[in-house]
Design a protein around this motif. Structure first.
Motif, PDB file in Angstrom:
ATOM      1  N   LEU A 254      -2.002  -9.804 -11.168  1.00 54.38           N
ATOM      2  CA  LEU A 254      -3.293  -9.233 -11.524  1.00 54.38           C
ATOM      3  C   LEU A 254      -3.687  -8.280 -10.404  1.00 54.38           C
ATOM      4  N   ILE A 255      -3.875  -7.008 -10.739  1.00 56.04           N
ATOM      5  CA  ILE A 255      -4.158  -5.991  -9.731  1.00 56.04           C
ATOM      6  C   ILE A 255      -5.653  -5.986  -9.417  1.00 56.04           C
ATOM      7  N   LEU A 256      -5.998  -6.402  -8.211  1.00 57.67           N
ATOM      8  CA  LEU A 256      -7.385  -6.422  -7.763  1.00 57.67           C
ATOM      9  C   LEU A 256      -7.756  -5.110  -7.082  1.00 57.67           C
ATOM     10  N   GLU A 257      -6.764  -4.509  -6.444  1.00 61.69           N
ATOM     11  CA  GLU A 257      -6.875  -3.214  -5.763  1.00 61.69           C
ATOM     12  C   GLU A 257      -8.016  -3.178  -4.737  1.00 61.69           C
ATOM     13  N   ASP A 258      -8.285  -4.330  -4.159  1.00 62.44           N
ATOM     14  CA  ASP A 258      -9.139  -4.385  -2.982  1.00 62.44           C
ATOM     15  C   ASP A 258      -8.249  -4.095  -1.779  1.00 62.44           C
ATOM     16  N   TYR A 259      -8.782  -3.447  -0.746  1.00 65.14           N
ATOM     17  CA  TYR A 259      -7.931  -3.060   0.386  1.00 65.14           C
ATOM     18  C   TYR A 259      -7.292  -4.285   1.034  1.00 65.14           C
ATOM     19  N   ASN A 260      -8.022  -5.405   1.053  1.00 66.30           N
ATOM     20  CA  ASN A 260      -7.494  -6.612   1.688  1.00 66.30           C
ATOM     21  C   ASN A 260      -6.618  -7.431   0.742  1.00 66.30           C
TER      22      ASN A 260
ATOM     23  N   LEU B 269       0.828  -1.204   0.000  1.00 65.16           N
ATOM     24  CA  LEU B 269       0.000   0.000   0.000  1.00 65.16           C
ATOM     25  C   LEU B 269       0.865   1.259   0.000  1.00 65.16           C
ATOM     26  N   LEU B 270       1.935   1.231   0.795  1.00 61.87           N
ATOM     27  CA  LEU B 270       2.846   2.374   0.858  1.00 61.87           C
ATOM     28  C   LEU B 270       3.595   2.537  -0.460  1.00 61.87           C
ATOM     29  N   MET B 271       3.972   1.433  -1.086  1.00 60.46           N
ATOM     30  CA  MET B 271       4.626   1.492  -2.398  1.00 60.46           C
ATOM     31  C   MET B 271       3.715   2.151  -3.425  1.00 60.46           C
ATOM     32  N   GLY B 272       2.450   1.750  -3.432  1.00 62.44           N
ATOM     33  CA  GLY B 272       1.491   2.337  -4.365  1.00 62.44           C
ATOM     34  C   GLY B 272       1.278   3.822  -4.117  1.00 62.44           C
ATOM     35  N   GLU B 273       1.288   4.208  -2.856  1.00 60.96           N
ATOM     36  CA  GLU B 273       1.106   5.619  -2.499  1.00 60.96           C
ATOM     37  C   GLU B 273       2.247   6.477  -3.031  1.00 60.96           C
ATOM     38  N   VAL B 274       3.481   6.003  -2.834  1.00 60.12           N
ATOM     39  CA  VAL B 274       4.655   6.755  -3.312  1.00 60.12           C
ATOM     40  C   VAL B 274       4.662   6.796  -4.837  1.00 60.12           C
ATOM     41  N   GLU B 275       4.382   5.665  -5.474  1.00 61.16           N
ATOM     42  CA  GLU B 275       4.341   5.599  -6.942  1.00 61.16           C
ATOM     43  C   GLU B 275       3.286   6.559  -7.490  1.00 61.16           C
ATOM     44  N   GLY B 276       2.140   6.630  -6.806  1.00 62.68           N
ATOM     45  CA  GLY B 276       1.063   7.511  -7.242  1.00 62.68           C
ATOM     46  C   GLY B 276       1.448   8.974  -7.227  1.00 62.68           C
ATOM     47  N   GLU B 277       2.239   9.368  -6.250  1.00 62.09           N
ATOM     48  CA  GLU B 277       2.680  10.771  -6.169  1.00 62.09           C
ATOM     49  C   GLU B 277       3.613  11.129  -7.317  1.00 62.09           C
ATOM     50  N   ILE B 278       4.326  10.143  -7.820  1.00 58.49           N
ATOM     51  CA  ILE B 278       5.279  10.405  -8.900  1.00 58.49           C
ATOM     52  C   ILE B 278       4.593  10.405 -10.265  1.00 58.49           C
ATOM     53  N   SER B 279       3.700   9.436 -10.479  1.00 55.90           N
ATOM     54  CA  SER B 279       3.115   9.252 -11.812  1.00 55.90           C
ATOM     55  C   SER B 279       1.770   9.929 -11.997  1.00 55.90           C
TER      56      SER B 279
ATOM     57  N   TYR C 108      -0.642  -0.156  -9.308  1.00 60.36           N
ATOM     58  CA  TYR C 108       0.240  -1.180  -8.737  1.00 60.36           C
ATOM     59  C   TYR C 108       0.858  -2.108  -9.782  1.00 60.36           C
ATOM     60  N   ASP C 109       0.634  -1.838 -11.075  1.00 64.65           N
ATOM     61  CA  ASP C 109       1.070  -2.807 -12.076  1.00 64.65           C
ATOM     62  C   ASP C 109       2.587  -2.872 -12.252  1.00 64.65           C
ATOM     63  N   ASN C 110       3.326  -1.971 -11.647  1.00 66.26           N
ATOM     64  CA  ASN C 110       4.786  -2.087 -11.611  1.00 66.26           C
ATOM     65  C   ASN C 110       5.289  -2.470 -10.223  1.00 66.26           C
ATOM     66  N   VAL C 111       4.791  -1.802  -9.182  1.00 72.50           N
ATOM     67  CA  VAL C 111       5.309  -2.091  -7.833  1.00 72.50           C
ATOM     68  C   VAL C 111       4.951  -3.505  -7.376  1.00 72.50           C
ATOM     69  N   ALA C 112       3.740  -3.981  -7.716  1.00 71.64           N
ATOM     70  CA  ALA C 112       3.331  -5.322  -7.260  1.00 71.64           C
ATOM     71  C   ALA C 112       4.213  -6.431  -7.831  1.00 71.64           C
ATOM     72  N   PRO C 113       4.437  -6.501  -9.160  1.00 73.27           N
ATOM     73  CA  PRO C 113       5.321  -7.551  -9.669  1.00 73.27           C
ATOM     74  C   PRO C 113       6.776  -7.378  -9.229  1.00 73.27           C
ATOM     75  N   SER C 114       7.242  -6.132  -9.159  1.00 72.27           N
ATOM     76  CA  SER C 114       8.615  -5.906  -8.722  1.00 72.27           C
ATOM     77  C   SER C 114       8.807  -6.380  -7.282  1.00 72.27           C
ATOM     78  N   TYR C 115       7.802  -6.204  -6.456  1.00 74.13           N
ATOM     79  CA  TYR C 115       7.860  -6.618  -5.057  1.00 74.13           C
ATOM     80  C   TYR C 115       7.602  -8.112  -4.893  1.00 74.13           C
ATOM     81  N   LEU C 116       6.560  -8.630  -5.561  1.00 75.46           N
ATOM     82  CA  LEU C 116       6.084  -9.990  -5.299  1.00 75.46           C
ATOM     83  C   LEU C 116       6.504 -11.001  -6.355  1.00 75.46           C
ATOM     84  N   GLY C 117       6.972 -10.522  -7.522  1.00 73.44           N
ATOM     85  CA  GLY C 117       7.407 -11.414  -8.589  1.00 73.44           C
ATOM     86  C   GLY C 117       6.257 -11.926  -9.441  1.00 73.44           C
ATOM     87  N   GLY C 118       6.614 -12.582 -10.545  1.00 74.58           N
ATOM     88  CA  GLY C 118       5.640 -13.200 -11.428  1.00 74.58           C
ATOM     89  C   GLY C 118       4.808 -12.208 -12.217  1.00 74.58           C
ATOM     90  N   ILE C 119       3.663 -12.676 -12.721  1.00 80.58           N
ATOM     91  CA  ILE C 119       2.674 -11.805 -13.345  1.00 80.58           C
ATOM     92  C   ILE C 119       1.591 -11.544 -12.315  1.00 80.58           C
TER      93      ILE C 119
END
Length: 309
Positions: free
Chosen positions: A153-159, A125-135, A140-151
């Motif tokens: 799918l961004i659900l963007e549900d809070y949980n 969530l914090l990664m997405g927040e920082v990325e959002g301020e820049i772009s 999350y389509d860059n921070v999520a795979p870079s952090y978690l690996g693989g392909i």
């Protein structure tokens, strides 16, 4: 002292505008991503290294790394000084998740050195927040795979922010950065505010078909539906001879080709290493605009951000 690596990523991967992203790693073992070395210190220090460090702001407080540290300290309500070395191996504005790499590597490293006060969801969530301020918007389509690996799918549900989907292990991903910069904000401005119903339905059908093919292990079907109708028709004008290059790449044997993120990097996919090498050579000769551009043949990086050494 802790050293963290975060891999480059392909946002959208053609068919999933803002909701799909893939972490990638060159088959030759090259670190296509950013590295962060961190240790506790008496005061905040930041040293920039790497082949693209000259693109970073001179003022450290304008650097993504400082923003990550500042936001993290506010989040945990403690100001803990650290010394950080950023090894910048990705060009800014390349379409390979350059800012995401710095954000992911930095926040993972800070979380580790601070004895992991944030769990993985809070960190993402914090990664997405920082990325959002820049772009200009949280995605999350860059921070999520870079952090978690693989392909991812961004659900963007809070949980559940994102989940990994299956990928084809025999796919070679050829990526080519021409050596020129294209900002995400600029690439977003060129997109229309409204789309027709037909386009929305068509894009949904292709995305659903790709996801279905990924889960049912239908490589040809997945490649066939890796087409995108939201951004590529407009962003293609910002890239050097994109449509002609795409046509040529497919004639060389690529099963798919598209724009990586917002560009100007493009990607192609092949199931055959010899065809991948032919495409790589052709892109090197015809797509690169200067000596700083590069081409890599990659696999999907399944690990994401990790400790090095």
């Amino acid at each position: 002292m802790i050293k963290i690596y975060a891999p480059a990523s392909i946002g959208n991967i053609g068919v999933g505008f803002d909701i799909l992203g893939a972490a990638i790693k060159p088959i030759n073992g090259y670190f296509l991503g950013d590295l962060i070395t961190i240790k506790l210190s008496q005061n905040f220090q930041l040293n920039n290294r790497g082949i693209f460090s000259n693109q970073l702001p001179i003022n450290n407080q304008h650097n993504i790394v400082w923003k990550c540290w500042s936001k993290f300290c506010k989040k945990i309500k403690k100001n803990i000084p650290v010394s950080i070395i950023l090894e910048k191996n990705l060009p800014i504005g390349s379409g390979l998740g350059s800012s995401a790499c710095s954000i992911v590597a930095t926040l993972v490293a800070i979380n580790e050195i601070f004895n992991t006060p944030l769990n993985s969801k809070e960190l993402l969530l914090l990664m997405g927040e920082v990325e959002g301020e820049i772009s200009g918007g949280i995605h999350y389509d860059n921070v999520a795979p870079s952090y978690l690996g693989g392909i991812q799918l961004i659900l963007e549900d809070y949980n559940i922010i994102s989940q990994k989907i299956p990928h084809f292990k025999n796919w070679f991903w050829i990526i080519a950065w021409p050596g020129i910069k294209l900002s995400t904000a600029e690439a977003r401005k060129i997109l229309p505010n409204n789309y027709t119903r037909d386009i929305c339905i068509k894009n949904s059908r292709y995305l659903a078909s790709f996801i279905h093919a990924s889960y049912t292990n239908q490589s040809n079907l997945a490649a066939k539906y890796m087409q995108e109708f939201i951004a590529e028709p407009y962003r293609s004008k910002l890239l050097p001879n994109f449509l002609k290059n795409k046509e040529k790449i497919k004639k060389l044997g690529a099963i798919s080709c598209g724009i990586s993120g917002s560009g100007p990097t493009i990607f192609a996919i092949s199931e055959n290493i010899k065809i991948a090498q032919k495409i790589s050579l052709w892109l090197t000769k015809n797509y690169l605009q200067n000596d700083t551009g590069f081409v890599h043949i990659c696999y999907i990086d399944t690990k994401g951000a990790r400790k090095i050494g």
